[in-house]
Design a protein around this motif. Structure first.
Motif, PDB file in Angstrom:
ATOM      1  N   THR A  83       6.596  11.377  -0.453  1.00  0.00           N
ATOM      2  CA  THR A  83       5.712  10.617  -1.343  1.00  0.00           C
ATOM      3  C   THR A  83       4.829   9.676  -0.523  1.00  0.00           C
ATOM      4  OG1 THR A  83       7.491   9.012  -1.640  1.00  0.00           O
ATOM      5  CG2 THR A  83       7.229  10.678  -3.347  1.00  0.00           C
ATOM      6  N   ARG A  84       5.394   9.190   0.587  1.00  0.00           N
ATOM      7  CA  ARG A  84       4.652   8.268   1.422  1.00  0.00           C
ATOM      8  C   ARG A  84       3.440   8.944   2.075  1.00  0.00           C
ATOM      9  NH1 ARG A  84       6.737   3.461   4.021  1.00  0.00           N
ATOM     10  NH2 ARG A  84       4.950   2.626   5.139  1.00  0.00           N
ATOM     11  N   GLU A  85       3.706  10.161   2.613  1.00  0.00           N
ATOM     12  CA  GLU A  85       2.608  10.925   3.234  1.00  0.00           C
ATOM     13  C   GLU A  85       1.508  11.208   2.223  1.00  0.00           C
ATOM     14  OE1 GLU A  85       3.546  14.463   6.083  1.00  0.00           O
ATOM     15  OE2 GLU A  85       5.398  13.947   5.007  1.00  0.00           O
ATOM     16  N   LEU A  86       1.939  11.644   1.026  1.00  0.00           N
ATOM     17  CA  LEU A  86       0.963  11.985  -0.017  1.00  0.00           C
ATOM     18  C   LEU A  86       0.132  10.755  -0.378  1.00  0.00           C
ATOM     19  CD1 LEU A  86       0.252  14.328  -2.217  1.00  0.00           C
ATOM     20  CD2 LEU A  86       1.391  12.738  -3.756  1.00  0.00           C
ATOM     21  N   ALA A  87       0.825   9.628  -0.631  1.00  0.00           N
ATOM     22  CA  ALA A  87       0.126   8.413  -1.047  1.00  0.00           C
ATOM     23  C   ALA A  87      -0.838   7.944   0.043  1.00  0.00           C
ATOM     24  CB  ALA A  87       1.129   7.321  -1.388  1.00  0.00           C
ATOM     25  N   GLU A  88      -0.421   8.074   1.309  1.00  0.00           N
ATOM     26  CA  GLU A  88      -1.306   7.635   2.390  1.00  0.00           C
ATOM     27  C   GLU A  88      -2.555   8.505   2.495  1.00  0.00           C
ATOM     28  OE1 GLU A  88       0.949   7.053   6.010  1.00  0.00           O
ATOM     29  OE2 GLU A  88       1.824   5.229   5.159  1.00  0.00           O
ATOM     30  N   LYS A  89      -2.334   9.807   2.352  1.00  0.00           N
ATOM     31  CA  LYS A  89      -3.464  10.745   2.432  1.00  0.00           C
ATOM     32  C   LYS A  89      -4.512  10.412   1.364  1.00  0.00           C
ATOM     33  CE  LYS A  89      -4.094  15.617   1.179  1.00  0.00           C
ATOM     34  NZ  LYS A  89      -5.159  16.276   1.857  1.00  0.00           N
ATOM     35  N   PHE A  90      -4.046  10.231   0.099  1.00  0.00           N
ATOM     36  CA  PHE A  90      -5.028  10.002  -0.961  1.00  0.00           C
ATOM     37  C   PHE A  90      -5.501   8.550  -1.038  1.00  0.00           C
ATOM     38  CE2 PHE A  90      -3.390  14.164  -2.292  1.00  0.00           C
ATOM     39  CZ  PHE A  90      -4.613  14.833  -2.274  1.00  0.00           C
ATOM     40  N   THR A  91      -4.749   7.626  -0.441  1.00  0.00           N
ATOM     41  CA  THR A  91      -5.270   6.264  -0.336  1.00  0.00           C
ATOM     42  C   THR A  91      -6.437   6.257   0.650  1.00  0.00           C
ATOM     43  OG1 THR A  91      -3.115   5.307  -0.844  1.00  0.00           O
ATOM     44  CG2 THR A  91      -4.691   3.864   0.236  1.00  0.00           C
ATOM     45  N   ASP A  92      -6.283   7.008   1.748  1.00  0.00           N
ATOM     46  CA  ASP A  92      -7.380   7.114   2.721  1.00  0.00           C
ATOM     47  C   ASP A  92      -8.617   7.734   2.070  1.00  0.00           C
ATOM     48  OD1 ASP A  92      -5.800   6.038   4.632  1.00  0.00           O
ATOM     49  OD2 ASP A  92      -5.377   7.917   5.702  1.00  0.00           O
ATOM     50  N   SER A  93      -8.393   8.783   1.281  1.00  0.00           N
ATOM     51  CA  SER A  93      -9.549   9.452   0.685  1.00  0.00           C
ATOM     52  C   SER A  93     -10.198   8.547  -0.376  1.00  0.00           C
ATOM     53  CB  SER A  93      -9.156  10.836   0.175  1.00  0.00           C
ATOM     54  OG  SER A  93      -9.211  10.924  -1.210  1.00  0.00           O
ATOM     55  N   TYR A  94      -9.381   7.770  -1.104  1.00  0.00           N
ATOM     56  CA  TYR A  94      -9.917   6.796  -2.066  1.00  0.00           C
ATOM     57  C   TYR A  94     -10.771   5.742  -1.329  1.00  0.00           C
ATOM     58  CZ  TYR A  94      -9.322   2.032  -3.913  1.00  0.00           C
ATOM     59  OH  TYR A  94      -9.515   0.724  -4.249  1.00  0.00           O
ATOM     60  N   ARG A  95     -10.261   5.247  -0.187  1.00  0.00           N
ATOM     61  CA  ARG A  95     -11.006   4.228   0.565  1.00  0.00           C
ATOM     62  C   ARG A  95     -12.337   4.782   1.052  1.00  0.00           C
ATOM     63  NH1 ARG A  95      -5.990   1.577   2.703  1.00  0.00           N
ATOM     64  NH2 ARG A  95      -5.893  -0.284   1.381  1.00  0.00           N
ATOM     65  N   ALA A  96     -12.321   6.035   1.516  1.00  0.00           N
ATOM     66  CA  ALA A  96     -13.563   6.652   2.010  1.00  0.00           C
ATOM     67  C   ALA A  96     -14.573   6.790   0.864  1.00  0.00           C
ATOM     68  CB  ALA A  96     -13.255   8.015   2.621  1.00  0.00           C
ATOM     69  N   ASP A  97     -14.086   7.179  -0.321  1.00  0.00           N
ATOM     70  CA  ASP A  97     -14.990   7.306  -1.477  1.00  0.00           C
ATOM     71  C   ASP A  97     -15.597   5.957  -1.848  1.00  0.00           C
ATOM     72  OD1 ASP A  97     -14.416   9.978  -1.667  1.00  0.00           O
ATOM     73  OD2 ASP A  97     -13.029   9.790  -3.359  1.00  0.00           O
ATOM     74  N   MET A  98     -14.778   4.907  -1.864  1.00  0.00           N
ATOM     75  CA  MET A  98     -15.264   3.576  -2.245  1.00  0.00           C
ATOM     76  C   MET A  98     -16.315   3.094  -1.250  1.00  0.00           C
ATOM     77  SD  MET A  98     -13.699   2.902  -5.071  1.00  0.00           S
ATOM     78  CE  MET A  98     -13.604   4.634  -5.429  1.00  0.00           C
ATOM     79  N   LYS A  99     -16.065   3.365   0.022  1.00  0.00           N
ATOM     80  CA  LYS A  99     -17.006   2.945   1.068  1.00  0.00           C
ATOM     81  C   LYS A  99     -18.330   3.680   0.889  1.00  0.00           C
ATOM     82  CE  LYS A  99     -17.057   1.827   5.902  1.00  0.00           C
ATOM     83  NZ  LYS A  99     -17.371   2.643   7.053  1.00  0.00           N
ATOM     84  N   ALA A 100     -18.225   4.990   0.626  1.00  0.00           N
ATOM     85  CA  ALA A 100     -19.446   5.784   0.467  1.00  0.00           C
ATOM     86  C   ALA A 100     -20.263   5.293  -0.726  1.00  0.00           C
ATOM     87  CB  ALA A 100     -19.086   7.253   0.295  1.00  0.00           C
ATOM     88  N   LEU A 101     -19.582   4.771  -1.760  1.00  0.00           N
ATOM     89  CA  LEU A 101     -20.293   4.284  -2.948  1.00  0.00           C
ATOM     90  C   LEU A 101     -20.723   2.825  -2.802  1.00  0.00           C
ATOM     91  CD1 LEU A 101     -18.114   5.907  -5.767  1.00  0.00           C
ATOM     92  CD2 LEU A 101     -20.459   6.526  -5.151  1.00  0.00           C
ATOM     93  N   ASN A 102     -20.550   2.276  -1.596  1.00  0.00           N
ATOM     94  CA  ASN A 102     -20.943   0.890  -1.314  1.00  0.00           C
ATOM     95  C   ASN A 102     -20.212  -0.120  -2.203  1.00  0.00           C
ATOM     96  OD1 ASN A 102     -22.384  -1.037   0.159  1.00  0.00           O
ATOM     97  ND2 ASN A 102     -24.032  -1.127  -1.358  1.00  0.00           N
TER      98      ASN A 102
END
Ligand SMILES: [Zn+2]
Length: 485
Positions: A83-102
């Protein structure tokens, strides 16, 4: 400044509790890529934070990450990872999306699994005060001890009884009660607690993290309208029962939901559009403007046509922000009316559609001033400043970068071989086999360029090949090539 408060069901004057506006927004459960619904909610609360700062408030913004949950456990099991690996993977992808949307990073983004001691402390406090009870290793909240339960969602007891929260375990005293601590099941991650190993329920996480990072009274609590009941109703019951302080939140703000056609965009309906898919087609500014051109409390219908039209609109704003036509004729644009319109719109429960209309009107006037060679420097600075309050960068769109060096090498290599063949008098249809594979690579690269609508580069390849004696033919089945005789 007025904001619509779900709690009172009306617009109220915004008067924060202290010097710093304390703002909490329910965050993601990182088990998959974020979709446009997430973009809508986080862009709206980003704009609210930016506007409060523009109006001179200091803001502390906290947004949690629910990194342990049924959905996370199910998905991790499916994928055969922790669960930790999964959560980290999609937390990273969430952060990248937020950054891209400024979207500005929140001041704190606590993770549920990092806050277990605070969660346990609150649950124990609720048990001590009679608001919660352990049963079979789990702990439940005793709803009947909270007389004003339902005050946020304005629901009757019967409608709450039939809601999803009433489904569940036989261990509960009443079907209305909801879980605070879930006893562990075999194969699930768990944490130690006074009631045995288990994990926190979803609602208690948000109470724990908001109380820990913002204190007993929040100014703004945000989230989608789908969170009003039971999630936010339960947060109020937990927090106010634990602290004895009312209200837990002064202003409850809820955004409308994204629809696709007539349906709500949701995972269960399988009609999700991810932020990444949308960003492949549209600029971050276009996505923000599209979302902000409806009022945040209204539902938003996702539409490719509307987004394409928005992209063209962004170009007009960009042009006004960057055109360096500082005309010699000095006739400044009167910017005060624009500033006033913008502020009036945003002061009225964050009226972004009217605020955007003001920016477009100002841009039109700047573009006209440029054509007529009037000076518009100050107006341009104002446009950029107000655009930034809505999180718009108005940056010129970057063209995709392509490394053409390997392509060039490929062409040289084919050229050399043909030349060599000619010198040695080898018949052209008896060239070495690897020319075939080189040509295959080149034609498929070229169709990739065509798919990306990079016509000029694709054409250059055709011309260069023609110069060295190879003709390309585009057919519906693909691209064929032959030696020119
Ligand atoms: Zn929450």
């Amino acid at each position: 400044m007025k904001v619509f408060n779900t709690l009172s069901g009306q617009k109220e004057e915004f008067l924060p509790h202290g010097d710093v506006v304390k703002m909490y927004v329910c965050g993601v459960t990182p088990y998959d890529d974020c979709h446009i619904g997430h973009a809508m909610s986080y862009i709206i609360f980003d704009v609210i934070k930016r506007y409060l700062q523009f109006r001179g408030y200091k803001v502390k913004y906290v947004q949690n990450i629910t990194d342990i949950d049924d959905k996370i456990i199910d998905r991790a099991n499916q994928l055969g990872i922790s669960t930790r690996e999964l959560a980290e993977k999609f937390t990273d992808s969430y952060r990248a999306d937020m950054k891209a949307l400024n979207i500005i990073e929140p001041d704190e983004t606590p993770r549920a699994t990092g806050e277990i001691p605070k969660i346990v402390e609150i649950i124990q406090g609720l048990i001590d005060k009679g608001y919660a009870y352990p049963a079979q290793g789990s702990v439940y909240f005793r709803v009947r001890n909270v007389p004003d339960y339902g005050k946020l969602s304005h629901r009757t007891l019967e409608s709450m009884m039939t809601g999803e929260s009433s489904v569940g375990s036989d261990d509960k005293e009443s079907p209305m009660d909801f879980v605070l601590w879930k006893a562990t099941k075999p194969g699930e991650p768990s944490w130690e607690s006074p009631w045995g190993p288990g994990r926190p329920g979803w609602h208690i996480e948000c109470s724990a993290m908001s109380l820990k990072y913002l204190g007993d009274t929040l100014d703004i609590h945000g989230g989608g309208q789908d969170l009003v009941f039971p999630h936010h109703e339960n947060e109020i019951a937990q927090s106010e029962s634990f602290t004895g302080t009312t209200p837990f939140v002064k202003y409850w703000l809820h955004n409308g939901l994204v629809q696709l056609g007539k349906d709500k965009m949701s995972k269960s309906l399988g009609n999700l559009i991810t932020i990444r898919e949308s960003l492949e087609r549209y600029s971050p500014d276009a996505i923000r403007i599209f979302i902000l051109s409806s009022h945040y409390r209204s539902p938003l219908t996702y539409s490719e046509e509307a987004l394409e039209a928005t992209e063209r609109g962004v170009d007009r704003l960009r042009q006004a922000a960057h055109e360096e036509g500082e005309g010699a004729i000095e006739e400044g644009i009167d910017i005060e009316p624009y500033r006033n319109r913008f502020t009036e719109a945003m002061d009225d429960d964050f009226g972004t559609p009217q605020a955007l209309a003001t920016l477009f009107d100002l841009a039109r006037e700047i573009n006209r001033a440029n054509e007529e060679e009037y000076n518009a420097t100050e107006a341009r600075e104002t446009l950029k400043e107000l655009a930034q309050v809505l999180g718009l960068t108005l940056k010129a769109q970057e063209l995709p970068t392509i490394d053409i060096e390997p392509l060039r090498q490929l062409l040289i290599s084919i050229n050399d071989r043909l030349l060599e063949a000619k010198l040695k008098g080898i018949p052209i249809d008896r060239l070495p086999d690897d020319v075939e594979s080189l040509m295959e690579l080149l034609t498929s690269t070229r169709s990739g360029l065509r798919d990306a609508k990079l016509w000029q580069l694709a054409d250059e390849i055709r011309v260069k090949l023609s110069e060295i004696g190879i003709a390309l033919e585009d057919t519906p089945q693909g691209t064929a090539w032959k030696y020119k005789r």
